[in-house]
Design a protein around this motif. Sequence first.
Motif, PDB file in Angstrom:
ATOM      1  N   GLU A  11       0.847  -1.192   0.000  1.00 49.93           N
ATOM      2  CA  GLU A  11       0.000   0.000   0.000  1.00 49.93           C
ATOM      3  C   GLU A  11       0.882   1.241   0.000  1.00 49.93           C
ATOM      4  O   GLU A  11       1.731   1.417   0.872  1.00 49.93           O
ATOM      5  CB  GLU A  11      -0.911   0.014   1.225  1.00 49.93           C
ATOM      6  N   ASP A  15      -3.210   3.470  -1.818  1.00 46.74           N
ATOM      7  CA  ASP A  15      -3.539   2.689  -2.999  1.00 46.74           C
ATOM      8  C   ASP A  15      -2.711   1.409  -2.961  1.00 46.74           C
ATOM      9  O   ASP A  15      -1.606   1.395  -2.437  1.00 46.74           O
ATOM     10  CB  ASP A  15      -3.247   3.470  -4.276  1.00 46.74           C
ATOM     11  N   PRO A  81      -4.314  -0.364 -12.628  1.00 47.72           N
ATOM     12  CA  PRO A  81      -4.542  -0.505 -11.189  1.00 47.72           C
ATOM     13  C   PRO A  81      -4.955  -1.932 -10.821  1.00 47.72           C
ATOM     14  O   PRO A  81      -5.576  -2.635 -11.620  1.00 47.72           O
ATOM     15  CB  PRO A  81      -5.683   0.467 -10.905  1.00 47.72           C
ATOM     16  N   ARG A  83      -6.746  -2.585  -7.990  1.00 56.67           N
ATOM     17  CA  ARG A  83      -7.860  -2.540  -7.040  1.00 56.67           C
ATOM     18  C   ARG A  83      -9.120  -3.130  -7.667  1.00 56.67           C
ATOM     19  O   ARG A  83      -9.286  -3.113  -8.874  1.00 56.67           O
ATOM     20  CB  ARG A  83      -8.104  -1.115  -6.564  1.00 56.67           C
TER      21      ARG A  83
END
Length: 100
Positions: A11, A15, A81, A83
């Motif tokens: 992290e 993010d 990304p 996520r």
Amino acid sequence: MSGKEKSRYVEIWYDVVDISDLVKAVLLCIIIAFGTFFGVKPIVQSMYPGLEPAKIRVWQLVSSLFAAAVACGIAAAIFKPKRILIEEVPREGVVREEEI
């Protein structure tokens, strides 16, 4: 997860990023910025013969900063990304509370 097993995600600035993608992106930016820094000197010297060395260094600095910004854009396009975004529709009668 056992104590010996390491996560490949870390992290950074709230993010989650893949460590290998982060290293690749940083190396890409370093290579492009340094390559531009050292590569622009002969170009500027050939375009403007007799230019003061201090002004040549300014050209090097500005062009390498611009190249680093372009390299960050390239890295952002290459490394997507990691996520996962899950959106849920609230049930009837449930009021959504948001933290301000």
